[in-house]
Structures are given as C-alpha cells and as structure tokens.
Design a protein around this motif. Structure first.
Motif, PDB file in Angstrom:
ATOM      1  N   ALA A 135       0.843  -1.201   0.000  1.00  0.00           N
ATOM      2  CA  ALA A 135       0.000   0.000   0.000  1.00  0.00           C
ATOM      3  C   ALA A 135       0.872   1.243   0.000  1.00  0.00           C
ATOM      4  CB  ALA A 135      -0.914   0.001   1.221  1.00  0.00           C
ATOM      5  N   ARG A 136       0.293   2.350  -0.393  1.00  0.00           N
ATOM      6  CA  ARG A 136       1.024   3.606  -0.373  1.00  0.00           C
ATOM      7  C   ARG A 136       1.212   4.067   1.058  1.00  0.00           C
ATOM      8  NH1 ARG A 136      -0.813   7.792  -4.821  1.00  0.00           N
ATOM      9  NH2 ARG A 136       1.059   8.706  -3.971  1.00  0.00           N
ATOM     10  N   LYS A 137       2.328   4.745   1.310  1.00  0.00           N
ATOM     11  CA  LYS A 137       2.600   5.260   2.648  1.00  0.00           C
ATOM     12  C   LYS A 137       1.695   6.447   2.938  1.00  0.00           C
ATOM     13  CE  LYS A 137       7.378   5.177   2.415  1.00  0.00           C
ATOM     14  NZ  LYS A 137       8.680   5.635   2.854  1.00  0.00           N
ATOM     15  N   LYS A 138       1.297   6.561   4.194  1.00  0.00           N
ATOM     16  CA  LYS A 138       0.551   7.739   4.620  1.00  0.00           C
ATOM     17  C   LYS A 138       1.532   8.897   4.755  1.00  0.00           C
ATOM     18  CE  LYS A 138      -3.465   5.849   5.181  1.00  0.00           C
ATOM     19  NZ  LYS A 138      -4.491   6.105   4.233  1.00  0.00           N
ATOM     20  N   ARG A 139       1.063  10.049   4.430  1.00  0.00           N
ATOM     21  CA  ARG A 139       1.898  11.246   4.493  1.00  0.00           C
ATOM     22  C   ARG A 139       2.213  11.579   5.949  1.00  0.00           C
ATOM     23  NH1 ARG A 139       1.319  15.857   0.492  1.00  0.00           N
ATOM     24  NH2 ARG A 139       2.776  17.368   1.286  1.00  0.00           N
ATOM     25  N   ASP A 140       3.494  11.832   6.252  1.00  0.00           N
ATOM     26  CA  ASP A 140       3.893  12.168   7.614  1.00  0.00           C
ATOM     27  C   ASP A 140       3.424  13.563   8.014  1.00  0.00           C
ATOM     28  OD1 ASP A 140       5.153   9.748   7.979  1.00  0.00           O
ATOM     29  OD2 ASP A 140       7.102  10.487   7.325  1.00  0.00           O
ATOM     30  N   LEU A 141       3.638  14.512   7.131  1.00  0.00           N
ATOM     31  CA  LEU A 141       3.262  15.892   7.413  1.00  0.00           C
ATOM     32  C   LEU A 141       2.053  16.274   6.574  1.00  0.00           C
ATOM     33  CD1 LEU A 141       6.809  17.486   7.270  1.00  0.00           C
ATOM     34  CD2 LEU A 141       5.512  16.912   9.307  1.00  0.00           C
ATOM     35  N   PRO A 142       1.147  17.058   7.129  1.00  0.00           N
ATOM     36  CA  PRO A 142       0.027  17.510   6.302  1.00  0.00           C
ATOM     37  C   PRO A 142       0.521  18.473   5.230  1.00  0.00           C
ATOM     38  CG  PRO A 142      -0.011  18.591   8.423  1.00  0.00           C
ATOM     39  CD  PRO A 142       1.095  17.567   8.480  1.00  0.00           C
ATOM     40  N   PRO A 143      -0.208  18.604   4.128  1.00  0.00           N
ATOM     41  CA  PRO A 143       0.223  19.540   3.091  1.00  0.00           C
ATOM     42  C   PRO A 143       0.213  20.979   3.611  1.00  0.00           C
ATOM     43  CG  PRO A 143      -1.958  18.663   2.600  1.00  0.00           C
ATOM     44  CD  PRO A 143      -1.445  17.923   3.796  1.00  0.00           C
ATOM     45  N   VAL A 144       1.057  21.776   3.042  1.00  0.00           N
ATOM     46  CA  VAL A 144       1.167  23.181   3.447  1.00  0.00           C
ATOM     47  C   VAL A 144      -0.025  23.945   2.876  1.00  0.00           C
ATOM     48  CG1 VAL A 144       2.606  25.244   3.306  1.00  0.00           C
ATOM     49  CG2 VAL A 144       3.660  22.991   3.442  1.00  0.00           C
ATOM     50  N   PRO A 145      -0.750  24.677   3.719  1.00  0.00           N
ATOM     51  CA  PRO A 145      -1.903  25.428   3.203  1.00  0.00           C
ATOM     52  C   PRO A 145      -1.453  26.553   2.276  1.00  0.00           C
ATOM     53  CG  PRO A 145      -1.504  25.985   5.489  1.00  0.00           C
ATOM     54  CD  PRO A 145      -0.572  24.861   5.150  1.00  0.00           C
ATOM     55  N   SER A 146      -2.277  26.858   1.310  1.00  0.00           N
ATOM     56  CA  SER A 146      -1.962  27.899   0.338  1.00  0.00           C
ATOM     57  C   SER A 146      -2.037  29.268   0.999  1.00  0.00           C
ATOM     58  CB  SER A 146      -2.947  27.836  -0.826  1.00  0.00           C
ATOM     59  OG  SER A 146      -2.754  28.919  -1.694  1.00  0.00           O
ATOM     60  N   LEU A 172       4.313  45.436  -0.660  1.00  0.00           N
ATOM     61  CA  LEU A 172       4.192  46.663   0.131  1.00  0.00           C
ATOM     62  C   LEU A 172       2.952  46.672   1.015  1.00  0.00           C
ATOM     63  CD1 LEU A 172       5.219  49.273  -2.585  1.00  0.00           C
ATOM     64  CD2 LEU A 172       6.632  48.329  -0.748  1.00  0.00           C
ATOM     65  N   VAL A 173       1.952  45.877   0.662  1.00  0.00           N
ATOM     66  CA  VAL A 173       0.710  45.841   1.442  1.00  0.00           C
ATOM     67  C   VAL A 173       0.936  44.946   2.657  1.00  0.00           C
ATOM     68  CG1 VAL A 173      -1.731  45.233   1.384  1.00  0.00           C
ATOM     69  CG2 VAL A 173      -0.649  46.213  -0.637  1.00  0.00           C
ATOM     70  N   GLU A 174       0.554  45.434   3.831  1.00  0.00           N
ATOM     71  CA  GLU A 174       0.842  44.740   5.085  1.00  0.00           C
ATOM     72  C   GLU A 174       0.069  43.428   5.255  1.00  0.00           C
ATOM     73  OE1 GLU A 174       2.997  45.545   7.529  1.00  0.00           O
ATOM     74  OE2 GLU A 174       3.755  47.166   6.271  1.00  0.00           O
ATOM     75  N   ASP A 175      -1.226  43.429   4.986  1.00  0.00           N
ATOM     76  CA  ASP A 175      -2.053  42.260   5.321  1.00  0.00           C
ATOM     77  C   ASP A 175      -2.200  41.247   4.180  1.00  0.00           C
ATOM     78  OD1 ASP A 175      -3.439  44.197   3.985  1.00  0.00           O
ATOM     79  OD2 ASP A 175      -5.357  43.784   4.949  1.00  0.00           O
ATOM     80  N   ILE A 176      -1.415  41.375   3.125  1.00  0.00           N
ATOM     81  CA  ILE A 176      -1.378  40.372   2.057  1.00  0.00           C
ATOM     82  C   ILE A 176      -0.005  39.704   2.125  1.00  0.00           C
ATOM     83  CG2 ILE A 176      -1.432  39.945  -0.424  1.00  0.00           C
ATOM     84  CD1 ILE A 176      -3.239  42.296  -0.792  1.00  0.00           C
ATOM     85  N   PRO A 177       0.027  38.364   2.173  1.00  0.00           N
ATOM     86  CA  PRO A 177       1.346  37.709   2.210  1.00  0.00           C
ATOM     87  C   PRO A 177       2.109  37.947   0.910  1.00  0.00           C
ATOM     88  CG  PRO A 177      -0.387  36.088   1.907  1.00  0.00           C
ATOM     89  CD  PRO A 177      -1.062  37.404   2.153  1.00  0.00           C
ATOM     90  N   ASP A 178       3.426  37.924   1.009  1.00  0.00           N
ATOM     91  CA  ASP A 178       4.250  38.098  -0.188  1.00  0.00           C
ATOM     92  C   ASP A 178       4.003  36.941  -1.141  1.00  0.00           C
ATOM     93  OD1 ASP A 178       5.290  40.396   0.853  1.00  0.00           O
ATOM     94  OD2 ASP A 178       7.154  39.470   1.547  1.00  0.00           O
ATOM     95  N   LEU A 179       3.658  37.280  -2.374  1.00  0.00           N
ATOM     96  CA  LEU A 179       3.363  36.268  -3.383  1.00  0.00           C
ATOM     97  C   LEU A 179       4.322  36.421  -4.549  1.00  0.00           C
ATOM     98  CD1 LEU A 179      -0.530  36.602  -3.476  1.00  0.00           C
ATOM     99  CD2 LEU A 179       0.797  34.879  -2.269  1.00  0.00           C
ATOM    100  N   ASP A 180       4.691  35.308  -5.127  1.00  0.00           N
ATOM    101  CA  ASP A 180       5.547  35.301  -6.302  1.00  0.00           C
ATOM    102  C   ASP A 180       4.728  35.727  -7.520  1.00  0.00           C
ATOM    103  OD1 ASP A 180       6.942  33.026  -8.507  1.00  0.00           O
ATOM    104  OD2 ASP A 180       8.113  34.584  -7.519  1.00  0.00           O
ATOM    105  N   HIS A 181       5.376  36.265  -8.554  1.00  0.00           N
ATOM    106  CA  HIS A 181       4.646  36.705  -9.738  1.00  0.00           C
ATOM    107  C   HIS A 181       3.948  35.538 -10.439  1.00  0.00           C
ATOM    108  CE1 HIS A 181       8.581  35.579 -11.384  1.00  0.00           C
ATOM    109  NE2 HIS A 181       7.931  35.296 -12.490  1.00  0.00           N
ATOM    110  N   SER A 182       4.513  34.327 -10.341  1.00  0.00           N
ATOM    111  CA  SER A 182       3.855  33.178 -10.974  1.00  0.00           C
ATOM    112  C   SER A 182       2.579  32.809 -10.218  1.00  0.00           C
ATOM    113  CB  SER A 182       4.803  31.987 -11.049  1.00  0.00           C
ATOM    114  OG  SER A 182       5.226  31.606  -9.761  1.00  0.00           O
ATOM    115  N   THR A 183       2.582  32.951  -8.899  1.00  0.00           N
ATOM    116  CA  THR A 183       1.371  32.694  -8.109  1.00  0.00           C
ATOM    117  C   THR A 183       0.308  33.725  -8.438  1.00  0.00           C
ATOM    118  OG1 THR A 183       2.752  31.827  -6.329  1.00  0.00           O
ATOM    119  CG2 THR A 183       0.491  32.410  -5.768  1.00  0.00           C
ATOM    120  N   ILE A 184       0.709  34.963  -8.565  1.00  0.00           N
ATOM    121  CA  ILE A 184      -0.236  36.025  -8.926  1.00  0.00           C
ATOM    122  C   ILE A 184      -0.831  35.735 -10.297  1.00  0.00           C
ATOM    123  CG2 ILE A 184      -0.418  38.481  -9.492  1.00  0.00           C
ATOM    124  CD1 ILE A 184       1.754  38.962  -7.333  1.00  0.00           C
TER     125      ILE A 184
END
Length: 125
Positions: A54-65, A101-113
């Motif tokens: 069987a496939r192994k269960k993931r040790d760590l949960p995925p990182v939230p977006s 520059l905006v305080e309450d938005i996390p820094d995002l890469d241009h590809s994510t944008i």
C-alpha cells in the motif's frame, strides 16, 4: 500496488530457492533498486504485506496555500485598479512589488499572482 505485490511474490523464499535479483528485475520489468526498496519496506513493516504494497501515509500535512479568498479578492481588485504613475498597465512583476508593500497580504511570487488571475479570467490590460 500490483508491481510491489509481484516483487514480493518473486522474492518469497517459502516456495524454494529464489532467482538472482537481476533475473527477477528483468522478468518483472523493474529496476534492482525497486527490488531493494520493496524488500526493505517489507522488513520495516515487520512482514506486513498489505503495509508493504500500500502507499505510505503522508507524515506531514500539506502546506496550506497563502492565497485565501480574501487575498484573491484584494489581488484582483489591485489588478483591476489604475496602474501606478508612470506605467501604462499592470504587469505580474509590478503587482508582485505592490503586493509586497501591502501589510495584510502575504508576499506572493509573480507566478502565483499569474495563476490566481488566470483562474479568474482576469487579463492585465
């Protein structure tokens, strides 16, 4: 799963003498490394066949977006607004600089944008 089960059957010593690993690997169409890893996993699981194949269960949960609904809405609103003085239109890299520059938005890469805008069919014009 089927491939790992076939490897275990081929490596089973209870049926008599086992062929050399090179012969088994060629016959099953797998590499010698695969044979080694399946055998190692069988030993690590204490001889549990189901846990081995069987496939192994993931040790760590995925990182939230970092892009939540609110972040996405603010990003789209920024992309639809007027570009800064001296620019004819928004670019992904320019948006990246302004998001940083905006305080309450996390820094995002241009590809994510770009993915966020593409997902919502927003064109930078």
């Amino acid at each position: 799963m089927i491939m790992r089960a076939r490897v275990l059957l081929a490596l089973d010593t209870s049926g008599g003498e086992v062929d050399p690993k090179e012969v088994i690997a060629t016959r099953l169409g797998v590499s010698g490394e695969t044979l080694r890893l399946v055998a190692k996993r069988f030993v690590e699981t204490g001889g549990d066949v189901h846990a081995t194949i069987a496939r192994k269960k993931r040790d760590l949960p995925p990182v939230p977006s970092p892009v939540t609904g609110e972040v996405e809405a603010r990003l789209i609103a920024m992309a639809c607004s007027q570009p800064p003085q001296g620019y004819a239109r928004w670019s992904l890299r320019l948006l990246e600089k302004h998001v940083a520059l905006v305080e309450d938005i996390p820094d995002l890469d241009h590809s994510t944008i770009g993915r966020v805008l593409k997902k919502r069919n927003c064109a930078l014009t």
